[in-house]
Design a protein around this motif. Structure first.
Motif, PDB file in Angstrom:
ATOM      1  N   GLY A  34       6.684  -4.865   0.576  1.00  0.00           N
ATOM      2  CA  GLY A  34       6.441  -6.123  -0.138  1.00  0.00           C
ATOM      3  C   GLY A  34       4.998  -6.594  -0.023  1.00  0.00           C
ATOM      4  O   GLY A  34       4.442  -7.163  -0.964  1.00  0.00           O
ATOM      5  N   ARG A  35       4.382  -6.332   1.130  1.00  0.00           N
ATOM      6  CA  ARG A  35       2.987  -6.743   1.312  1.00  0.00           C
ATOM      7  C   ARG A  35       1.993  -5.726   0.755  1.00  0.00           C
ATOM      8  O   ARG A  35       0.786  -5.925   0.841  1.00  0.00           O
ATOM      9  N   GLY A  36       2.515  -4.607   0.254  1.00  0.00           N
ATOM     10  CA  GLY A  36       1.629  -3.578  -0.286  1.00  0.00           C
ATOM     11  C   GLY A  36       0.940  -2.738   0.778  1.00  0.00           C
ATOM     12  O   GLY A  36      -0.021  -2.022   0.489  1.00  0.00           O
ATOM     13  N   VAL A  37       1.425  -2.804   2.030  1.00  0.00           N
ATOM     14  CA  VAL A  37       0.825  -2.013   3.110  1.00  0.00           C
ATOM     15  C   VAL A  37       1.201  -0.536   2.978  1.00  0.00           C
ATOM     16  O   VAL A  37       0.415   0.354   3.292  1.00  0.00           O
ATOM     17  N   VAL A  38       2.433  -0.281   2.509  1.00  0.00           N
ATOM     18  CA  VAL A  38       2.895   1.091   2.262  1.00  0.00           C
ATOM     19  C   VAL A  38       3.565   1.121   0.895  1.00  0.00           C
ATOM     20  O   VAL A  38       3.913   0.064   0.351  1.00  0.00           O
ATOM     21  N   LYS A  39       3.752   2.348   0.350  1.00  0.00           N
ATOM     22  CA  LYS A  39       4.330   2.402  -0.992  1.00  0.00           C
ATOM     23  C   LYS A  39       5.852   2.536  -0.983  1.00  0.00           C
ATOM     24  O   LYS A  39       6.512   2.137  -1.927  1.00  0.00           O
ATOM     25  N   ASP A  40       6.412   3.065   0.092  1.00  0.00           N
ATOM     26  CA  ASP A  40       7.879   3.166   0.160  1.00  0.00           C
ATOM     27  C   ASP A  40       8.338   3.250   1.618  1.00  0.00           C
ATOM     28  O   ASP A  40       7.510   3.273   2.535  1.00  0.00           O
ATOM     29  N   ALA A  41       9.661   3.289   1.786  1.00  0.00           N
ATOM     30  CA  ALA A  41      10.222   3.256   3.145  1.00  0.00           C
ATOM     31  C   ALA A  41       9.814   4.496   3.938  1.00  0.00           C
ATOM     32  O   ALA A  41       9.518   4.410   5.133  1.00  0.00           O
ATOM     33  N   ARG A  42       9.778   5.628   3.252  1.00  0.00           N
ATOM     34  CA  ARG A  42       9.400   6.861   3.938  1.00  0.00           C
ATOM     35  C   ARG A  42       8.022   6.694   4.597  1.00  0.00           C
ATOM     36  O   ARG A  42       7.829   7.023   5.761  1.00  0.00           O
ATOM     37  N   GLN A  43       7.084   6.117   3.820  1.00  0.00           N
ATOM     38  CA  GLN A  43       5.738   5.920   4.347  1.00  0.00           C
ATOM     39  C   GLN A  43       5.732   4.887   5.485  1.00  0.00           C
ATOM     40  O   GLN A  43       5.003   5.042   6.468  1.00  0.00           O
ATOM     41  N   ALA A  44       6.561   3.852   5.356  1.00  0.00           N
ATOM     42  CA  ALA A  44       6.636   2.835   6.414  1.00  0.00           C
ATOM     43  C   ALA A  44       7.074   3.469   7.727  1.00  0.00           C
ATOM     44  O   ALA A  44       6.544   3.164   8.804  1.00  0.00           O
ATOM     45  N   PHE A  45       8.054   4.387   7.647  1.00  0.00           N
ATOM     46  CA  PHE A  45       8.523   5.061   8.864  1.00  0.00           C
ATOM     47  C   PHE A  45       7.495   6.068   9.359  1.00  0.00           C
ATOM     48  O   PHE A  45       7.205   6.127  10.556  1.00  0.00           O
ATOM     49  N   GLU A  46       6.909   6.840   8.440  1.00  0.00           N
ATOM     50  CA  GLU A  46       5.959   7.876   8.870  1.00  0.00           C
ATOM     51  C   GLU A  46       4.711   7.277   9.492  1.00  0.00           C
ATOM     52  O   GLU A  46       4.118   7.852  10.395  1.00  0.00           O
ATOM     53  N   ARG A  47       4.281   6.114   9.010  1.00  0.00           N
ATOM     54  CA  ARG A  47       3.038   5.531   9.540  1.00  0.00           C
ATOM     55  C   ARG A  47       3.278   4.616  10.726  1.00  0.00           C
ATOM     56  O   ARG A  47       2.441   4.516  11.620  1.00  0.00           O
ATOM     57  N   TYR A  48       4.403   3.871  10.700  1.00  0.00           N
ATOM     58  CA  TYR A  48       4.569   2.799  11.683  1.00  0.00           C
ATOM     59  C   TYR A  48       5.856   2.860  12.506  1.00  0.00           C
ATOM     60  O   TYR A  48       5.830   2.651  13.715  1.00  0.00           O
ATOM     61  N   LEU A  49       6.985   3.087  11.859  1.00  0.00           N
ATOM     62  CA  LEU A  49       8.266   2.726  12.487  1.00  0.00           C
ATOM     63  C   LEU A  49       9.013   3.880  13.148  1.00  0.00           C
ATOM     64  O   LEU A  49       9.869   3.659  14.013  1.00  0.00           O
ATOM     65  N   ALA A  50       8.709   5.117  12.754  1.00  0.00           N
ATOM     66  CA  ALA A  50       9.467   6.257  13.307  1.00  0.00           C
ATOM     67  C   ALA A  50       9.102   6.480  14.773  1.00  0.00           C
ATOM     68  O   ALA A  50       8.060   6.007  15.242  1.00  0.00           O
ATOM     69  N   ARG A  51       9.963   7.213  15.465  1.00  0.00           N
ATOM     70  CA  ARG A  51       9.746   7.501  16.879  1.00  0.00           C
ATOM     71  C   ARG A  51       8.369   8.113  17.070  1.00  0.00           C
ATOM     72  O   ARG A  51       7.996   9.068  16.396  1.00  0.00           O
ATOM     73  N   GLY A  52       7.600   7.519  17.998  1.00  0.00           N
ATOM     74  CA  GLY A  52       6.263   8.042  18.301  1.00  0.00           C
ATOM     75  C   GLY A  52       5.147   7.473  17.438  1.00  0.00           C
ATOM     76  O   GLY A  52       3.976   7.706  17.706  1.00  0.00           O
ATOM     77  N   LYS A  53       5.481   6.692  16.400  1.00  0.00           N
ATOM     78  CA  LYS A  53       4.444   6.147  15.524  1.00  0.00           C
ATOM     79  C   LYS A  53       3.928   4.802  16.058  1.00  0.00           C
ATOM     80  O   LYS A  53       4.446   4.261  17.031  1.00  0.00           O
ATOM     81  N   SER A  54       2.921   4.237  15.375  1.00  0.00           N
ATOM     82  CA  SER A  54       2.132   3.164  15.994  1.00  0.00           C
ATOM     83  C   SER A  54       2.900   1.879  16.280  1.00  0.00           C
ATOM     84  O   SER A  54       2.518   1.129  17.180  1.00  0.00           O
ATOM     85  N   ALA A  55       3.967   1.601  15.556  1.00  0.00           N
ATOM     86  CA  ALA A  55       4.720   0.362  15.829  1.00  0.00           C
ATOM     87  C   ALA A  55       6.131   0.675  16.333  1.00  0.00           C
ATOM     88  O   ALA A  55       7.042  -0.144  16.221  1.00  0.00           O
ATOM     89  N   TYR A  56       6.295   1.869  16.909  1.00  0.00           N
ATOM     90  CA  TYR A  56       7.618   2.240  17.428  1.00  0.00           C
ATOM     91  C   TYR A  56       7.857   1.586  18.781  1.00  0.00           C
ATOM     92  O   TYR A  56       6.989   1.578  19.642  1.00  0.00           O
ATOM     93  N   VAL A  57       9.041   1.032  18.946  1.00  0.00           N
ATOM     94  CA  VAL A  57       9.431   0.417  20.215  1.00  0.00           C
ATOM     95  C   VAL A  57      10.792   1.001  20.613  1.00  0.00           C
ATOM     96  O   VAL A  57      11.779   0.794  19.911  1.00  0.00           O
ATOM     97  N   PRO A  58      10.823   1.739  21.721  1.00  0.00           N
ATOM     98  CA  PRO A  58      12.108   2.327  22.129  1.00  0.00           C
ATOM     99  C   PRO A  58      13.069   1.261  22.651  1.00  0.00           C
ATOM    100  O   PRO A  58      12.632   0.228  23.156  1.00  0.00           O
ATOM    101  N   VAL A  59      14.348   1.490  22.505  1.00  0.00           N
ATOM    102  CA  VAL A  59      15.364   0.568  23.007  1.00  0.00           C
ATOM    103  C   VAL A  59      16.334   1.348  23.885  1.00  0.00           C
ATOM    104  O   VAL A  59      16.739   2.454  23.520  1.00  0.00           O
ATOM    105  N   ALA A  60      16.704   0.768  25.017  1.00  0.00           N
ATOM    106  CA  ALA A  60      17.758   1.358  25.843  1.00  0.00           C
ATOM    107  C   ALA A  60      19.088   0.830  25.333  1.00  0.00           C
ATOM    108  O   ALA A  60      19.583  -0.207  25.769  1.00  0.00           O
ATOM    109  N   TRP A  61      19.641   1.515  24.340  1.00  0.00           N
ATOM    110  CA  TRP A  61      20.950   1.120  23.801  1.00  0.00           C
ATOM    111  C   TRP A  61      22.017   1.390  24.862  1.00  0.00           C
ATOM    112  O   TRP A  61      21.766   2.129  25.811  1.00  0.00           O
TER     113      TRP A  61
END
Ligand code: AMP
Ligand code: MN
Ligand code: MN
Ligand code: MN
Length: 277
Positions: free
Chosen positions: A143-170
């Motif tokens: 929505g903010r135009g930072v990435v073009k789709d969800a795949r890119q959001a995960f690959e750049r920021y949200l996926a395991r090991g990426k810059s905004a990844y935060v692990p959780v002890a489920w």
């Protein structure tokens, strides 16, 4: 002919895009006759979905997709035919909800360090119908135009090991299966091939899942290829698991298939619905 079952579906009670009622309408159109709503770590959408399904003449199965930790990795354990009011389950889900909020705050901090500021309130707002998930952050970044789709959001920021990844002890795998059983449900390992475990680890996982009381695995999954279905059928037979069928549908704007439109369960497998009460 397609399977009349779809036992893995999401609504906006977690990261799906449709409300429970709109999801049921889409499922009905697909030709599915028995559906389960399986939102991430919440039962919040079940009452509304169940009411809509019974009005539409669909069989409805109360479900959940519970996050669990095993060997430092996140697994998704589907609970089917659960009692959505079971006190121990609701208590545990309340704690997971708090873990998810805490993780969302930390994701927002990490995004801020990448120059994407003040995302927590916006993510909370996008998740106003239920559990806060990483796809809510993906939508916000799109929505903010930072990435073009969800795949890119995960690959750049949200996926395991990426810059905004935060692990959780489920909750641990065995604890999660125990909760599903306590609530009267059947424990199903979701999308076994999506964890990208190699052969020996995959067998360890399936043994651990079975030893902890896990009863079924998904062998037909929304985006599985025929080869992946064959592999999963082999695992179900070798480890004597019942077999489940689910699209993992999240909404029309995702690349995921469904709802429905799934091939029927290959013969020779014991269907998971044989285990329902
Ligand atoms: P969470 O439970 O909050 O960690 O979010 C997990 C959800 O994110 C999954 O159920 C998927 O719906 C979605 N997801 C995970 N990986 C990806 C990916 N690479 N691209 C798009 N969506 C993803
Ligand atoms: Mn999801
Ligand atoms: Mn999943
Ligand atoms: Mn899912």
């Amino acid at each position: 002919m397609n399977s009349e079952f779809d036992l893995h579906l999401h609504s906006n009670a977690s990261d799906g895009e449709y409300s429970p009622a709109d999801l049921v309408a889409a499922v009905e159109k697909s030709g599915v006759r028995t559906m389960a709503l399986t939102d991430h770590d919440t039962v919040f959408g079940l009452a509304r979905a169940s009411a809509a399904a019974s009005a539409a003449g669909l069989r409805f199965v109360n479900g959940i997709e519970h996050s669990a930790s095993w060997e430092g990795r996140t697994l998704h354990i589907i609970g089917l035919d659960i009692d959505p009011e079971h006190p121990a389950l609701l208590d545990a889900l309340g704690k997971v909800q708090e873990q998810r909020r805490e993780r969302a705050r930390k994701i927002a901090d990490k995004l801020a360090r990448q120059g994407v500021h003040d995302t927590y309130p916006e993510a909370l707002c996008l998740a106003a119908n239920g559990m806060i998930t990483r796809p809510h952050f993906a939508r916000l970044l799109i929505g903010r135009g930072v990435v073009k789709d969800a795949r890119q959001a995960f690959e750049r920021y949200l996926a395991r090991g990426k810059s905004a990844y935060v692990p959780v002890a489920w909750p641990a795998l065995g604890e999660t299966i125990g909760l599903i059983h306590a609530a009267g449900g059947v424990a199903v390992l979701a999308h076994p091939l999506r964890y990208k475990f190699t052969g020996a680890w995959m067998r360890r996982l399936l043994r651990a899942f079975g030893d902890s009381g896990g009863q079924a695995i998904e062998v037909i999954c929304g985006n599985y290829t025929p080869t992946e279905i064959n592999t999963s059928v082999g695992y179900a037979l070798r480890f004597a698991f019942n077999a489940s069928v689910g699209s993992d549908f999240h909404g029309p704007s995702k690349m995921s298939r469904g709802p429905g439109g799934l091939p029927p369960l290959p013969s020779g497998l014991a269907p998971v619905w044989d285990l329902f009460r």
